[in-house]
Design a protein around this motif. Structure first.
Motif, PDB file in Angstrom:
ATOM      1  N   GLU A  29       0.839  -1.209   0.000  1.00  0.00           N
ATOM      2  CA  GLU A  29       0.000   0.000   0.000  1.00  0.00           C
ATOM      3  C   GLU A  29       0.868   1.252   0.000  1.00  0.00           C
ATOM      4  OE1 GLU A  29      -2.434  -0.525   3.447  1.00  0.00           O
ATOM      5  OE2 GLU A  29      -3.717  -2.013   2.482  1.00  0.00           O
ATOM      6  N   HIS A  30       1.926   1.225   0.796  1.00  0.00           N
ATOM      7  CA  HIS A  30       2.839   2.377   0.880  1.00  0.00           C
ATOM      8  C   HIS A  30       3.481   2.658  -0.476  1.00  0.00           C
ATOM      9  CE1 HIS A  30       5.905   5.094   2.394  1.00  0.00           C
ATOM     10  NE2 HIS A  30       6.828   4.324   1.856  1.00  0.00           N
ATOM     11  N   ASN A  37       1.755   9.018  -6.541  1.00  0.00           N
ATOM     12  CA  ASN A  37       2.052  10.434  -6.329  1.00  0.00           C
ATOM     13  C   ASN A  37       3.420  10.871  -6.853  1.00  0.00           C
ATOM     14  OD1 ASN A  37      -0.414  10.838  -4.983  1.00  0.00           O
ATOM     15  ND2 ASN A  37       0.452  10.011  -3.106  1.00  0.00           N
ATOM     16  N   ALA A  38       4.147   9.968  -7.512  1.00  0.00           N
ATOM     17  CA  ALA A  38       5.475  10.322  -8.029  1.00  0.00           C
ATOM     18  C   ALA A  38       5.346  11.339  -9.155  1.00  0.00           C
ATOM     19  CB  ALA A  38       6.189   9.072  -8.527  1.00  0.00           C
ATOM     20  N   SER A  39       6.297  12.253  -9.203  1.00  0.00           N
ATOM     21  CA  SER A  39       6.208  13.338 -10.183  1.00  0.00           C
ATOM     22  C   SER A  39       6.926  13.017 -11.495  1.00  0.00           C
ATOM     23  CB  SER A  39       6.771  14.622  -9.582  1.00  0.00           C
ATOM     24  OG  SER A  39       8.099  14.406  -9.179  1.00  0.00           O
ATOM     25  N   SER A  40       7.940  12.188 -11.442  1.00  0.00           N
ATOM     26  CA  SER A  40       8.687  11.910 -12.674  1.00  0.00           C
ATOM     27  C   SER A  40       8.637  10.413 -13.005  1.00  0.00           C
ATOM     28  CB  SER A  40      10.146  12.349 -12.515  1.00  0.00           C
ATOM     29  OG  SER A  40      10.803  11.496 -11.605  1.00  0.00           O
ATOM     30  N   PRO A  41       8.743  10.098 -14.275  1.00  0.00           N
ATOM     31  CA  PRO A  41       8.735   8.691 -14.686  1.00  0.00           C
ATOM     32  C   PRO A  41       9.872   7.881 -14.072  1.00  0.00           C
ATOM     33  CG  PRO A  41       8.421  10.120 -16.589  1.00  0.00           C
ATOM     34  CD  PRO A  41       8.746  11.005 -15.419  1.00  0.00           C
ATOM     35  N   SER A  42      11.023   8.509 -13.885  1.00  0.00           N
ATOM     36  CA  SER A  42      12.154   7.769 -13.311  1.00  0.00           C
ATOM     37  C   SER A  42      11.898   7.427 -11.843  1.00  0.00           C
ATOM     38  CB  SER A  42      13.448   8.564 -13.454  1.00  0.00           C
ATOM     39  OG  SER A  42      13.369   9.769 -12.723  1.00  0.00           O
ATOM     40  N   SER A  46      11.573   3.728 -10.196  1.00  0.00           N
ATOM     41  CA  SER A  46      12.358   3.376  -9.012  1.00  0.00           C
ATOM     42  C   SER A  46      11.460   2.812  -7.914  1.00  0.00           C
ATOM     43  CB  SER A  46      13.103   4.617  -8.508  1.00  0.00           C
ATOM     44  OG  SER A  46      13.733   4.338  -7.290  1.00  0.00           O
ATOM     45  N   TYR A  47      10.320   3.456  -7.670  1.00  0.00           N
ATOM     46  CA  TYR A  47       9.385   2.971  -6.644  1.00  0.00           C
ATOM     47  C   TYR A  47       8.821   1.602  -7.013  1.00  0.00           C
ATOM     48  CZ  TYR A  47       9.391   7.601  -4.449  1.00  0.00           C
ATOM     49  OH  TYR A  47       9.750   8.758  -3.810  1.00  0.00           O
ATOM     50  N   ARG A  48       8.557   1.400  -8.294  1.00  0.00           N
ATOM     51  CA  ARG A  48       8.045   0.088  -8.733  1.00  0.00           C
ATOM     52  C   ARG A  48       9.064  -1.007  -8.439  1.00  0.00           C
ATOM     53  NH1 ARG A  48       5.761   2.876 -13.575  1.00  0.00           N
ATOM     54  NH2 ARG A  48       3.532   2.986 -13.172  1.00  0.00           N
TER      55      ARG A  48
END
Length: 83
Positions: A29-30, A37-42, A46-48
């Protein structure tokens, strides 16, 4: 070791598995929120990757606990057979 020891250990291991599943759910969930809410594709990428890595880590821990449950069940059976 006694039969009671193995019974208690089984209960504790099953509780640990449930806690680890809950931790995995919260982490997912986090990271889903971070990705959304990430602003950039990179940063999204990275979060994925981090989300996948954390989920795999939780899965490994759960599998390890399941193997420990099986070993404890076998030890409990051996202990019962002694008596």
């Amino acid at each position: 070791m006694s039969v009671e020891y193995y019974r208690k250990k089984l209960i504790d291991l099953r509780a640990d598995i449930a806690k680890e599943r809950e931790r995995k759910k919260k982490d997912n969930e986090h990271y889903a929120s971070l990705i959304k809410n990430a602003s950039s594709p990179s940063s999204k990428a990275s979060y994925r990757k981090q989300k996948i890595d954390r989920a795999a880590s939780h899965d490994r821990r759960i599998e390890s606990l399941k193997r420990e449950v099986e070993r404890t069940k076998e030890a409990l059976a051996r202990e019962r057979a002694k008596k």
